[in-house]
Design a protein around this motif. Structure first.
Motif, PDB file in Angstrom:
ATOM      1  N   LYS A   4       1.267  -1.488  -0.042  1.00 54.95           N
ATOM      2  CA  LYS A   4      -0.155  -0.243  -0.087  1.00 54.95           C
ATOM      3  C   LYS A   4       0.793   1.604  -0.188  1.00 54.95           C
ATOM      4  O   LYS A   4       2.340   1.067   0.801  1.00 54.95           O
ATOM      5  CB  LYS A   4      -0.931   0.273   1.280  1.00 54.95           C
ATOM      6  CG  LYS A   4      -1.948  -1.094   1.487  1.00 54.95           C
ATOM      7  CD  LYS A   4      -2.780  -1.167   2.765  1.00 54.95           C
ATOM      8  CE  LYS A   4      -3.359  -2.320   2.982  1.00 54.95           C
ATOM      9  NZ  LYS A   4      -3.880  -2.227   3.996  1.00 54.95           N
ATOM     10  N   ASN A  31       1.974   8.384   0.720  1.00 51.03           N
ATOM     11  CA  ASN A  31       2.885   8.911   0.399  1.00 51.03           C
ATOM     12  C   ASN A  31       2.313  10.919   1.367  1.00 51.03           C
ATOM     13  O   ASN A  31       1.737  10.301   2.049  1.00 51.03           O
ATOM     14  CB  ASN A  31       1.116   9.895  -0.433  1.00 51.03           C
ATOM     15  CG  ASN A  31       0.639   9.300  -1.688  1.00 51.03           C
ATOM     16  OD1 ASN A  31       1.217   7.897  -2.346  1.00 51.03           O
ATOM     17  ND2 ASN A  31      -0.411   9.180  -1.780  1.00 51.03           N
ATOM     18  N   LYS A  50       5.958  11.699  -2.610  1.00 50.84           N
ATOM     19  CA  LYS A  50       5.417  12.884  -3.355  1.00 50.84           C
ATOM     20  C   LYS A  50       5.456  14.059  -3.358  1.00 50.84           C
ATOM     21  O   LYS A  50       5.487  14.673  -4.406  1.00 50.84           O
ATOM     22  CB  LYS A  50       3.555  12.221  -2.438  1.00 50.84           C
ATOM     23  CG  LYS A  50       2.374  12.933  -3.577  1.00 50.84           C
ATOM     24  CD  LYS A  50       2.425  12.777  -4.790  1.00 50.84           C
ATOM     25  CE  LYS A  50       2.112  10.807  -4.797  1.00 50.84           C
ATOM     26  NZ  LYS A  50       2.215  10.873  -6.153  1.00 50.84           N
ATOM     27  N   TYR A  71      11.490  12.944  -5.273  1.00 52.03           N
ATOM     28  CA  TYR A  71      10.263  13.630  -5.010  1.00 52.03           C
ATOM     29  C   TYR A  71       8.947  14.685  -6.009  1.00 52.03           C
ATOM     30  O   TYR A  71       9.974  14.418  -7.037  1.00 52.03           O
ATOM     31  CB  TYR A  71      10.274  14.649  -4.059  1.00 52.03           C
ATOM     32  CG  TYR A  71      10.729  14.515  -2.914  1.00 52.03           C
ATOM     33  CD1 TYR A  71       9.803  13.866  -1.334  1.00 52.03           C
ATOM     34  CD2 TYR A  71      12.213  14.408  -1.730  1.00 52.03           C
ATOM     35  CE1 TYR A  71       9.873  13.812  -0.855  1.00 52.03           C
ATOM     36  CE2 TYR A  71      12.937  13.969  -1.055  1.00 52.03           C
ATOM     37  CZ  TYR A  71      10.645  13.670   0.100  1.00 52.03           C
ATOM     38  OH  TYR A  71      11.522  13.401   1.519  1.00 52.03           O
ATOM     39  N   GLU A  72       8.349  14.137  -5.742  1.00 47.94           N
ATOM     40  CA  GLU A  72       7.627  14.100  -7.792  1.00 47.94           C
ATOM     41  C   GLU A  72       6.964  15.066  -7.982  1.00 47.94           C
ATOM     42  O   GLU A  72       6.952  16.239  -9.077  1.00 47.94           O
ATOM     43  CB  GLU A  72       5.666  13.444  -7.611  1.00 47.94           C
ATOM     44  CG  GLU A  72       6.590  11.214  -7.343  1.00 47.94           C
ATOM     45  CD  GLU A  72       4.770  10.905  -7.361  1.00 47.94           C
ATOM     46  OE1 GLU A  72       3.968  11.125  -7.197  1.00 47.94           O
ATOM     47  OE2 GLU A  72       5.424   9.312  -6.772  1.00 47.94           O
ATOM     48  N   SER A  73       7.525  16.374  -6.697  1.00 39.54           N
ATOM     49  CA  SER A  73       6.368  17.313  -6.837  1.00 39.54           C
ATOM     50  C   SER A  73       7.233  18.191  -5.867  1.00 39.54           C
ATOM     51  O   SER A  73       7.684  17.856  -4.854  1.00 39.54           O
ATOM     52  CB  SER A  73       4.781  17.811  -6.967  1.00 39.54           C
ATOM     53  OG  SER A  73       4.966  16.746  -5.505  1.00 39.54           O
ATOM     54  N   ARG A 130      -3.338  19.028  -0.035  1.00 38.24           N
ATOM     55  CA  ARG A 130      -3.528  17.935  -0.756  1.00 38.24           C
ATOM     56  C   ARG A 130      -4.190  17.125  -0.112  1.00 38.24           C
ATOM     57  O   ARG A 130      -3.740  16.249   0.677  1.00 38.24           O
ATOM     58  CB  ARG A 130      -2.125  18.089  -1.110  1.00 38.24           C
ATOM     59  CG  ARG A 130      -1.456  18.517  -2.307  1.00 38.24           C
ATOM     60  CD  ARG A 130      -0.174  18.840  -2.716  1.00 38.24           C
ATOM     61  NE  ARG A 130       0.194  17.736  -3.317  1.00 38.24           N
ATOM     62  CZ  ARG A 130       1.613  17.505  -4.061  1.00 38.24           C
ATOM     63  NH1 ARG A 130       1.558  18.622  -4.457  1.00 38.24           N
ATOM     64  NH2 ARG A 130       1.866  16.568  -5.114  1.00 38.24           N
ATOM     65  N   ASP A 131      -5.074  15.989  -1.421  1.00 39.66           N
ATOM     66  CA  ASP A 131      -5.445  14.388  -0.551  1.00 39.66           C
ATOM     67  C   ASP A 131      -4.139  13.765  -1.072  1.00 39.66           C
ATOM     68  O   ASP A 131      -4.977  12.601  -0.542  1.00 39.66           O
ATOM     69  CB  ASP A 131      -6.609  14.851  -1.804  1.00 39.66           C
ATOM     70  CG  ASP A 131      -7.583  16.222  -1.404  1.00 39.66           C
ATOM     71  OD1 ASP A 131      -7.799  16.103  -0.340  1.00 39.66           O
ATOM     72  OD2 ASP A 131      -8.723  16.404  -1.939  1.00 39.66           O
ATOM     73  N   ASP A 132      -3.814  14.855  -2.089  1.00 38.63           N
ATOM     74  CA  ASP A 132      -2.384  13.247  -2.313  1.00 38.63           C
ATOM     75  C   ASP A 132      -1.316  12.675  -1.591  1.00 38.63           C
ATOM     76  O   ASP A 132      -0.221  11.872  -1.638  1.00 38.63           O
ATOM     77  CB  ASP A 132      -1.860  13.271  -2.678  1.00 38.63           C
ATOM     78  CG  ASP A 132      -1.466  14.560  -3.519  1.00 38.63           C
ATOM     79  OD1 ASP A 132      -1.347  14.934  -3.167  1.00 38.63           O
ATOM     80  OD2 ASP A 132      -0.775  14.155  -5.050  1.00 38.63           O
ATOM     81  N   ILE A 133      -1.486  13.767  -0.005  1.00 39.31           N
ATOM     82  CA  ILE A 133      -0.040  13.432   1.174  1.00 39.31           C
ATOM     83  C   ILE A 133      -1.338  12.673   2.151  1.00 39.31           C
ATOM     84  O   ILE A 133      -2.200  12.970   3.215  1.00 39.31           O
ATOM     85  CB  ILE A 133      -0.065  14.498   1.308  1.00 39.31           C
ATOM     86  CG1 ILE A 133       0.643  15.653   0.427  1.00 39.31           C
ATOM     87  CG2 ILE A 133       0.976  14.873   3.401  1.00 39.31           C
ATOM     88  CD1 ILE A 133       1.575  14.753  -0.410  1.00 39.31           C
ATOM     89  N   ASP A 134      -0.227  11.823   2.453  1.00 41.42           N
ATOM     90  CA  ASP A 134      -0.641  11.120   3.585  1.00 41.42           C
ATOM     91  C   ASP A 134      -0.063  11.134   4.895  1.00 41.42           C
ATOM     92  O   ASP A 134      -1.205  11.207   6.070  1.00 41.42           O
ATOM     93  CB  ASP A 134      -0.838   9.463   3.609  1.00 41.42           C
ATOM     94  CG  ASP A 134      -1.207   8.949   2.501  1.00 41.42           C
ATOM     95  OD1 ASP A 134      -2.855   9.551   1.866  1.00 41.42           O
ATOM     96  OD2 ASP A 134      -0.835   8.184   1.392  1.00 41.42           O
ATOM     97  N   LYS A 166      -3.493  14.193   8.773  1.00 46.70           N
ATOM     98  CA  LYS A 166      -2.231  13.838   7.861  1.00 46.70           C
ATOM     99  C   LYS A 166      -1.429  13.143   9.377  1.00 46.70           C
ATOM    100  O   LYS A 166      -1.021  13.352  10.222  1.00 46.70           O
ATOM    101  CB  LYS A 166      -1.626  14.795   7.459  1.00 46.70           C
ATOM    102  CG  LYS A 166      -1.667  16.039   6.582  1.00 46.70           C
ATOM    103  CD  LYS A 166      -2.773  15.450   5.765  1.00 46.70           C
ATOM    104  CE  LYS A 166      -2.858  16.016   4.460  1.00 46.70           C
ATOM    105  NZ  LYS A 166      -3.615  15.659   3.233  1.00 46.70           N
TER     106      LYS A 166
END
Length: 381
Positions: free
Chosen positions: A3, A6, A40, A59-61, A72-76, A99
Motif C-alpha cells: 500500500k 504518500n 510525493k 520527489y514527484e513535486s 493536498r488529498d494525495d499526501i498521507d 495527516k
C-alpha cells in the motif's frame, strides 16, 4: 501488493536528507512491510533549492508553502524537518488535516508547546513519531534488551555526554538557514535541546523516568552577528550544559554536553552501571556494545566488546542487512525508524517515541534549563 504511503517532506537540510534516505531504502531491506513510502512532495520556501532537492532525491513535486501541502488529498503523512520554532504550528495544522506526522527532535520549543502538539495528534487520532534515531542503532537496542532481561540487575548509575567543537570561533554568526541552531528564537535552547535531548531520550528509554535535576549552563560567546540583520546581538542559547539527576528507579544520572570540546565532532557516549553488569556505548564505534559481567569466572572477568552484526536474530535489525561481521552505520538508524513506523501502521501499535513520549524529554530539558537559571534542584514537570 504493498500500500502506498504518500509523503510530504517539509525541509531539505541535513535531516531532510537523512529521513529521505530512510524512505528510499526501507523497501529494499524490509520487503515484508505492507506499506511503501512514496516521495510525493518536498516543501520549502526557496523554490530553486527545494526543486534541486526534489530532483536529487526523487520527489514527484514541490510546494513552497506548507499550508498548500497540507491541503493536498494525495499526501498521507508529513515529515517536519524545519527549525524548532515552526514545529508546533505545522504539526497542529497537519493533525487537523488528518495527516500522519513524523517530527524532527526536539518535539517543540518548550513543554507548553509540546503539550498542545500532543493534544492535537491525540484528538485527531493520527499516527505520530519523533525522530530520536539513536534508539534504533542495533547496539543501543541490544542494550535495551539486556536491561529489560535483567542482565544488569539493579541500576546504580547512568552517565552520558555529547561533545562537539564547531561553534568555538567568535566569527561564527547566528541565525539564518544554516545557523538557526545558534539563534534562541528559532532553536529555543542550545546544546540542551539539540544534543542533550538525544541523551535524555535514550536514557529514559533505557532506564526510566527522571524525577528531578540540578544543572548549570554557560554561554561562552555572549554576542554574535546575526545572519539576517548583519548586526551583533546577544546570544541566547546555552553553549554548554551539565546536569545531575535522580531517576525514579533510584539510580543517579550525570549528563554533559558542549559545542566547545576541541577535537570532538560528535562524541556521544553512555555508560550504565548495574548490580551485576555494566554496559557502555560510543557513537564513534556505534556497532559495538561494551559489556562487563561480574558473574563471569574470575580469571575471565573483564570488559568484552560485542560486535553487534550477527544476522541470526540475536542482534536487533541485523537480520535485514549483511553477513555477520559487516557493520552498518548512522544512516541505517533512520531506515529502522521508518520500518518501525510502517510496521506500526499494520499493527496499530504506536511507534515510539510518540509525541507524548517525546514530551517527557521536553519536560526534562525545561527542568534542566530552569535549574540552571535558579541554581536549585528542580522537579521534572
Amino acid at each position: 501488493m504493498t500500500k502506498p504511503l504518500n509523503l510530504g517532506m517539509i525541509g531539505y537540510g541535513f535531516m531532510g536528507r537523512a529521513h529521505t534516505n530512510g524512505y528510499k531504502r526501507v523497501g529494499d531491506f524490509f520487503p515484508e512491510l505492507e506499506y511503501r513510502p512514496v516521495l510525493k512532495a518536498a516543501c520549502a520556501r526557496n523554490q530553486e533549492k527545494v526543486q534541486a532537492f526534489a530532483d536529487q532525491w526523487g520527489y514527484e513535486s514541490i510546494e513552497t508553502d506548507w499550508r498548500e501541502l497540507l491541503k493536498r488529498d494525495d499526501i498521507d503523512a508529513v515529515d517536519i524537518c524545519v527549525p524548532n520554532n515552526l514545529h508546533k504550528e505545522i504539526a497542529i495544522a497537519a493533525a487537523e488535516a488528518g495527516k500522519m506526522i513524523l517530527c524532527e527532535k526536539p518535539l517543540a520549543m518548550d513543554t507548553a508547546e509540546g503539550e498542545e502538539m500532543c493534544q492535537a495528534v491525540e484528538k485527531a487520532g493520527v499516527a505520530n513519531t519523533v525522530w530520536y534515531n539513536y534508539r534504533r542503532v542495533p547496539a543501543v537496542t541490544l542494550a535495551k534488551n539486556l536491561i529489560d532481561e535483567g542482565k544488569l540487575g539493579r541500576i546504580f548509575h547512568y552517565r552520558a555526554n555529547f561533545l562537539q567543537d564547531w561553534t568555538i570561533s567568535e566569527d561564527l554568526p547566528q541565525g539564518g538557514a544554516a545557523l538557526w541552531r545558534l539563534d534562541a528564537a528559532a532553536a529555543g535552547s542550545g546544546v540542551t535541546g539539540d544534543l542533550l535531548a538525544h541523551c535524555i531520550d535514550t536514557a529514559i528509554w533505557l532506564n526510566g523516568k527522571v524525577d528531578n535535576v540540578t544543572a548549570m549552563t554557560e554561554t561562552f560567546i555572549k554576542e554574535r552577528v546575526h545572519t539576517e540583520t548583519g548586526e551583533k546581538q546577544q546570544v541566547g542559547i546555552d553553549d554548554a550544559c551539565a546536569f545531575l539527576c535522580r531517576f525514579n528507579n533510584g539510580s543517579l544520572g550525570l549528563f554533559e554536553s558542549t559545542r566547545y570540546a576541541r577535537g570532538h565532532k560528535a562524541l556521544y557516549t553512555f555508560e550504565i552501571n548495574g548490580e551485576h553488569a555494566s554496559i557502555k556505548w560510543d557513537l564513534h564505534d556505534l556497532h559495538r556494545l561494551e559489556y562487563f559481567d561480574h558473574r563471569d569466572e574470575g580469571k575471565l572477568r573483564g570488559w568484552r566488546s560485542i560486535h553487534v552484526t550477527d544476522n541470526g536474530g540475536e542482534h536487533p535489525y541485523m537480520d535485514k542487512w549483511w553477513v555477520p561481521g559487516l557493520q552498518i552505520g548512522y544512516e541505517h538508524s533512520f531506515v529502522h525508524h521508518v520500518a518501525d513506523f510502517l510496521k506500526s501502521l499494520e499493527t496499530g501499535t504506536p511507534c515510539g517515541p510518540t509525541f507524548r513520549d517525546a514530551l517527557e524529554t521536553q519536560k526534562i530539558c525545561d527542568a534542566v534549563l530552569g535549574s540552571a537559571k535558579t541554581g536549585a534542584w528542580q522537579e521534572v514537570g
